[in-house]
Each structure stands twice: as C-alpha cells, then as structure tokens.
Scaffold this active site. Structure first.
Site, PDB file in Angstrom:
ATOM      1  N   GLU A 125      -3.460   1.958   9.865  1.00  0.00           N
ATOM      2  CA  GLU A 125      -2.017   1.644   9.717  1.00  0.00           C
ATOM      3  C   GLU A 125      -1.359   2.445  10.815  1.00  0.00           C
ATOM      4  O   GLU A 125      -0.219   2.958  10.431  1.00  0.00           O
ATOM      5  CB  GLU A 125      -1.508   1.990   8.397  1.00  0.00           C
ATOM      6  CG  GLU A 125      -0.420   1.415   7.965  1.00  0.00           C
ATOM      7  CD  GLU A 125       0.241   1.404   6.642  1.00  0.00           C
ATOM      8  OE1 GLU A 125      -0.309   0.999   5.732  1.00  0.00           O
ATOM      9  OE2 GLU A 125       1.288   2.089   6.360  1.00  0.00           O
ATOM     10  N   ARG A 163      -1.219  -3.182  10.569  1.00  0.00           N
ATOM     11  CA  ARG A 163      -1.426  -3.130   9.065  1.00  0.00           C
ATOM     12  C   ARG A 163      -0.204  -2.721   8.280  1.00  0.00           C
ATOM     13  O   ARG A 163      -0.101  -2.810   6.924  1.00  0.00           O
ATOM     14  CB  ARG A 163      -2.573  -2.013   8.830  1.00  0.00           C
ATOM     15  CG  ARG A 163      -2.839  -1.868   7.486  1.00  0.00           C
ATOM     16  CD  ARG A 163      -4.196  -1.140   6.951  1.00  0.00           C
ATOM     17  NE  ARG A 163      -4.492  -0.857   5.671  1.00  0.00           N
ATOM     18  CZ  ARG A 163      -5.453  -0.329   5.160  1.00  0.00           C
ATOM     19  NH1 ARG A 163      -6.551   0.230   5.700  1.00  0.00           N
ATOM     20  NH2 ARG A 163      -5.898  -0.176   3.952  1.00  0.00           N
ATOM     21  N   GLU A 209       0.964 -10.368  -4.777  1.00  0.00           N
ATOM     22  CA  GLU A 209       0.255  -9.736  -3.558  1.00  0.00           C
ATOM     23  C   GLU A 209      -0.368 -10.839  -2.780  1.00  0.00           C
ATOM     24  O   GLU A 209      -0.333 -10.968  -1.629  1.00  0.00           O
ATOM     25  CB  GLU A 209      -0.940  -8.736  -3.878  1.00  0.00           C
ATOM     26  CG  GLU A 209      -0.363  -7.507  -4.457  1.00  0.00           C
ATOM     27  CD  GLU A 209       0.125  -6.537  -3.497  1.00  0.00           C
ATOM     28  OE1 GLU A 209       0.032  -6.685  -2.250  1.00  0.00           O
ATOM     29  OE2 GLU A 209       0.742  -5.279  -3.893  1.00  0.00           O
ATOM     30  N   LYS A 255      -7.408   2.468   1.615  1.00  0.00           N
ATOM     31  CA  LYS A 255      -6.480   3.485   1.243  1.00  0.00           C
ATOM     32  C   LYS A 255      -6.458   4.214  -0.088  1.00  0.00           C
ATOM     33  O   LYS A 255      -6.736   3.356  -1.031  1.00  0.00           O
ATOM     34  CB  LYS A 255      -4.946   2.586   1.234  1.00  0.00           C
ATOM     35  CG  LYS A 255      -4.215   2.307   2.627  1.00  0.00           C
ATOM     36  CD  LYS A 255      -2.910   1.843   2.245  1.00  0.00           C
ATOM     37  CE  LYS A 255      -2.249   1.655   3.730  1.00  0.00           C
ATOM     38  NZ  LYS A 255      -0.811   0.924   3.534  1.00  0.00           N
ATOM     39  N   HIS A 290       3.165  -2.625 -10.489  1.00  0.00           N
ATOM     40  CA  HIS A 290       3.298  -2.499  -9.095  1.00  0.00           C
ATOM     41  C   HIS A 290       3.562  -3.986  -8.434  1.00  0.00           C
ATOM     42  O   HIS A 290       4.672  -3.927  -7.725  1.00  0.00           O
ATOM     43  CB  HIS A 290       2.067  -1.923  -8.653  1.00  0.00           C
ATOM     44  CG  HIS A 290       2.059  -2.012  -6.941  1.00  0.00           C
ATOM     45  ND1 HIS A 290       2.947  -1.174  -6.166  1.00  0.00           N
ATOM     46  CD2 HIS A 290       1.235  -2.653  -5.963  1.00  0.00           C
ATOM     47  CE1 HIS A 290       2.677  -1.559  -5.046  1.00  0.00           C
ATOM     48  NE2 HIS A 290       1.652  -2.221  -4.787  1.00  0.00           N
ATOM     49  N   LYS A 325      -6.615  -9.915   4.637  1.00  0.00           N
ATOM     50  CA  LYS A 325      -6.387  -8.535   4.848  1.00  0.00           C
ATOM     51  C   LYS A 325      -7.459  -7.821   5.351  1.00  0.00           C
ATOM     52  O   LYS A 325      -7.196  -6.658   6.163  1.00  0.00           O
ATOM     53  CB  LYS A 325      -6.442  -7.850   3.050  1.00  0.00           C
ATOM     54  CG  LYS A 325      -6.224  -6.356   3.252  1.00  0.00           C
ATOM     55  CD  LYS A 325      -5.567  -5.591   1.993  1.00  0.00           C
ATOM     56  CE  LYS A 325      -5.586  -4.310   2.174  1.00  0.00           C
ATOM     57  NZ  LYS A 325      -4.969  -3.447   1.173  1.00  0.00           N
ATOM     58  N   ARG A 370     -15.886  17.652   0.080  1.00  0.00           N
ATOM     59  CA  ARG A 370     -15.432  17.141   1.306  1.00  0.00           C
ATOM     60  C   ARG A 370     -15.783  15.511   1.716  1.00  0.00           C
ATOM     61  O   ARG A 370     -15.727  15.232   2.705  1.00  0.00           O
ATOM     62  CB  ARG A 370     -15.962  18.166   2.429  1.00  0.00           C
ATOM     63  CG  ARG A 370     -15.356  19.327   2.731  1.00  0.00           C
ATOM     64  CD  ARG A 370     -15.412  20.004   3.873  1.00  0.00           C
ATOM     65  NE  ARG A 370     -15.045  21.457   3.732  1.00  0.00           N
ATOM     66  CZ  ARG A 370     -15.335  22.571   3.330  1.00  0.00           C
ATOM     67  NH1 ARG A 370     -16.599  22.670   3.078  1.00  0.00           N
ATOM     68  NH2 ARG A 370     -14.732  23.652   3.215  1.00  0.00           N
ATOM     69  N   HIS A 386       6.841  -3.848  -0.237  1.00  0.00           N
ATOM     70  CA  HIS A 386       6.692  -2.635  -0.785  1.00  0.00           C
ATOM     71  C   HIS A 386       7.855  -1.370  -0.030  1.00  0.00           C
ATOM     72  O   HIS A 386       8.026  -0.309  -1.127  1.00  0.00           O
ATOM     73  CB  HIS A 386       5.204  -1.894  -0.210  1.00  0.00           C
ATOM     74  CG  HIS A 386       4.216  -3.035  -0.753  1.00  0.00           C
ATOM     75  ND1 HIS A 386       3.990  -4.052  -0.331  1.00  0.00           N
ATOM     76  CD2 HIS A 386       3.060  -2.322  -1.657  1.00  0.00           C
ATOM     77  CE1 HIS A 386       2.924  -4.467  -1.008  1.00  0.00           C
ATOM     78  NE2 HIS A 386       2.302  -3.456  -1.645  1.00  0.00           N
ATOM     79  N   HIS A 416       8.715   0.323  -3.587  1.00  0.00           N
ATOM     80  CA  HIS A 416       8.280   1.890  -4.046  1.00  0.00           C
ATOM     81  C   HIS A 416       9.513   2.570  -4.490  1.00  0.00           C
ATOM     82  O   HIS A 416       9.235   3.412  -5.463  1.00  0.00           O
ATOM     83  CB  HIS A 416       7.643   2.348  -2.806  1.00  0.00           C
ATOM     84  CG  HIS A 416       6.194   1.973  -2.471  1.00  0.00           C
ATOM     85  ND1 HIS A 416       5.466   2.422  -1.625  1.00  0.00           N
ATOM     86  CD2 HIS A 416       5.467   1.184  -3.245  1.00  0.00           C
ATOM     87  CE1 HIS A 416       4.307   1.987  -1.398  1.00  0.00           C
ATOM     88  NE2 HIS A 416       4.311   1.190  -2.352  1.00  0.00           N
ATOM     89  N   ASN A 432       2.706  -4.043   3.974  1.00  0.00           N
ATOM     90  CA  ASN A 432       3.735  -3.478   3.176  1.00  0.00           C
ATOM     91  C   ASN A 432       4.850  -4.078   2.934  1.00  0.00           C
ATOM     92  O   ASN A 432       6.153  -3.512   2.477  1.00  0.00           O
ATOM     93  CB  ASN A 432       4.223  -1.920   3.750  1.00  0.00           C
ATOM     94  CG  ASN A 432       3.015  -0.748   3.728  1.00  0.00           C
ATOM     95  OD1 ASN A 432       2.439  -0.867   2.664  1.00  0.00           O
ATOM     96  ND2 ASN A 432       2.750  -0.409   4.861  1.00  0.00           N
TER      97      ASN A 432
END
Length: 351
Positions: free
Chosen positions: A224, A228, A176, A134, A252, A214, A112, A235, A239, A232
């Site tokens: 997000e 935030r 990036e 993330k 990526h 960032k 956990r 992205h 993606h 993306n």
C-alpha cells in the site's frame, strides 16, 4: 568498521484464491482453527470433515469488531503455546474479516511468523478482507492501527457459507463489491445496477470479479505505497464512524457504505464526479438496505480523527475519491473547509 548485512533477495509470497466448494485439506503439521461461536455453531463440522492433520486445535474468540484487540490476540497466542505449537505449525482463519485480520496478525508474530490459511465465511471477507495480507487489530485510537502485512498461503472462498448470512452481513459485503466497481470498473458497476445478487450464480460472478480486481491491485502494490490505497475508498470516513460508535452500532461494510456517500459528496464538490453518478451509487447501496446517512455530532472532532488514518501525513490527510465511475484519485491537497462543508451537511441533515 562497517559490516554489511546483505538481505537483498526475492521472496515469492504468491498464492491462489479458490472460489469453489472447500476441498479436502491434508497437512502433516499441527493446525489451529481460529473462529467465533457463530461460525463454529454453523460450519465447524463442515470444515472438520474436510480437515486432516496430526493435531487440530480449535480456538474460539468472541464474535464482533469490538473484540478485535490485544486481549483476543493474547488468547490465540496462549492457546498455541499451551498446545506446543511451533514455527512449522499452521493457523486457519475460519470466519469473517475480524477473524481473518486477527488470525493473520497472530500468525505474523507467533514465534516471529508462521503460515496461515484464510477460509472466509462472510461475503465481505470473501471479496475483500481475506485477500491481500493486511492483518491487525484495533485500539482506542482507531481501526487497524496495529498490524502487519502477512500474506496467507491460500484462500478458500466457498459459496456454501454465504447461504447462512443474515441480511445485514450480506449487505455489508455488497458494500465492498460496490467499492471495487466504483473505483476500478465502470462496466462492473453498471452490471451491478441490474444484477440480482440473491441468485447464487450471479453472486458467484460478483465475488469472482471483485476478487480479480483486488488481486490485480495487490499484485501491483502489496504494501500500500500507492495504488492499493485506492481500495480504502469509503474507509477514511467509515473508520471514524466505527471508532465514534465503539464498533458496536454498525457493521464494517455499513460504515464503508456511509463513507462512500461522504466521499462522493466531496468528489462532487471538487468536480471529480457528477451529482447523477453519486446518486446512482447511493441508490445501489440503498437497494441492499445499506445506511447512507450518519449524524455527525461534532464536525471538528470528526475532522481531527482523520489524522489518525494510516494514509495521513504529519499535516495532511489523504482522501480516496472516485473520479466519475470506474476511476479513483488519491488527494492530499483538499482544503479543510471543503471537507468541513461535507461534514456539516451530514450534521445538519440529521437535525
């Protein structure tokens, strides 16, 4: 009868990002280093020389985005259980963004949740993936659709690791950096247009400016829920390309580069960006050998794939679009036909 569970509390998950040579790291707990064969072969000795702990386990996963899946997470968890790790143990993500995302996710669910440290070894992971908490894995429906927000306790971005990056990996990180500049800092973008990132001191400044950008965004919107999502940019399109090509054709950052060019085309069509500004972005990406074209085989299927994006609603798609250089807008009101025109343009250009 009603019983209230009072969980109102403030949890400080702040942490520091060190952009410098890796210091000596001493822990009084078991530590597991999660890495891949490429990074291990080049840099594991460098890390172990600086690492002091009662027990150090090295877990090596296959290298590549296609291995960012449940099987790899099971490998990590299995190794931790076999070595009798517990809730006070520590994981170290030692690699690029894929290793960082998977290690963070494993740390978030092992018993956990346990602590983890990021030691990113690629430019992309130093400027983006290692910062912000993330974590996650891909599945057959798309990229990073399973995961958790789980912040590292520290990030060590050591320039030493960047010296061994292949040109494609380096360029993927530049994508990036460009993303940060286009969306949040026009002066930074203009600086990048004349900067020579092959020089260590110039690269160090680019890394620092990207990380500060960032960090400032994450500090305002950790989960997000608003600002935030602007990170993306590129992205949403990227993606889909990654999923269509089974994570094996492009890195990526390369798909982010293509995605930015697609987003810019849409922004120009909507009057958010000048064609000349879009051209400047494309030229900067091409200067580092990044791809800016993608042959869309089925524009309808490409569009439908947007609905699996985490930013999408039941009947709407949220696009992250530049507002000139240094600004950004999140738009969920763009007509389908406007997006389809952009997609058709890429499909036709490839014929």
């Amino acid at each position: 009868m009603t019983v209230d569970i009072d969980l109102k509390k403030t949890v400080d998950t702040s942490y520091k990002i060190y952009i410098d040579a890796l210091p000596a790291l001493t822990f009084d707990k078991k530590v597991a280093v999660v890495t891949n064969p490429t990074v291990s072969g080049l840099h594991l000795d460098y890390l172990l020389e600086r690492l002091d702990a009662p027990a150090v386990e090295v877990i090596t996963l296959p290298d590549g985005e296609q291995y960012k899946n449940w099987e790899s997470i099971e490998t990590v968890l299995g190794a931790l259980f076999e070595a009798r790790f517990n809730r006070s143990s520590l994981l170290i993500a030692f690699g690029g963004g894929v290793i960082g995302d998977m290690t963070g996710f494993a740390a978030s669910i092992f018993q956990r949740g346990i602590d983890f440290i990021q030691i990113p070894t690629t430019l992309l992971s130093q400027v983006d993936a290692s910062v912000g908490g993330k974590t996650g894995i891909n599945n057959r429906y798309g990229k990073n659709l399973v995961g958790a927000f789980h912040q590292p306790i520290t990030v060590y971005a050591d320039p030493h690791f960047l010296a061994t990056l292949p040109p494609r990996e380096f360029a993927a990180g530049v994508a990036e950096i460009v993303k940060m500049a286009v969306t949040f800092d026009a002066d930074f973008f203009a600086w990048l247009e004349t900067a020579d990132l092959s020089k260590p001191d110039v690269l160090a400044e680019a890394v620092a400016r990207s990380v500060k950008t960032k960090a400032a965004v994450v500090a305002q919107d950790e989960k997000e829920r608003g600002l935030r999502a602007a990170l993306n940019y590129g992205h949403t399109f990227g993606h889909v390309i990654e999923n269509e090509t089974n994570y094996t054709t492009y890195l990526h950052g390369e798909t982010v580069a293509i995605g930015m060019v697609m987003a810019n085309r849409l922004a120009v069509a909507l009057g958010l960006m000048d064609a000349a500004e879009a051209e400047r972005v494309e030229q900067l990406l091409q200067r580092y050998g990044l791809p800016v074209r993608y042959a869309i085989a089925d524009v309808d299927a490409f569009y439908e794939a947007f609905f699996l994006d985490k930013k999408s609603g039941d009947n709407s798609i949220t696009f992250i679009l530049p507002h000139h250089l240094g600004g950004v807008e999140m738009r969920s009101d763009i007509p389908r036909e406007a997006v389809m025109d952009v997609l058709r343009g890429f499909a036709e250009a490839a014929q």
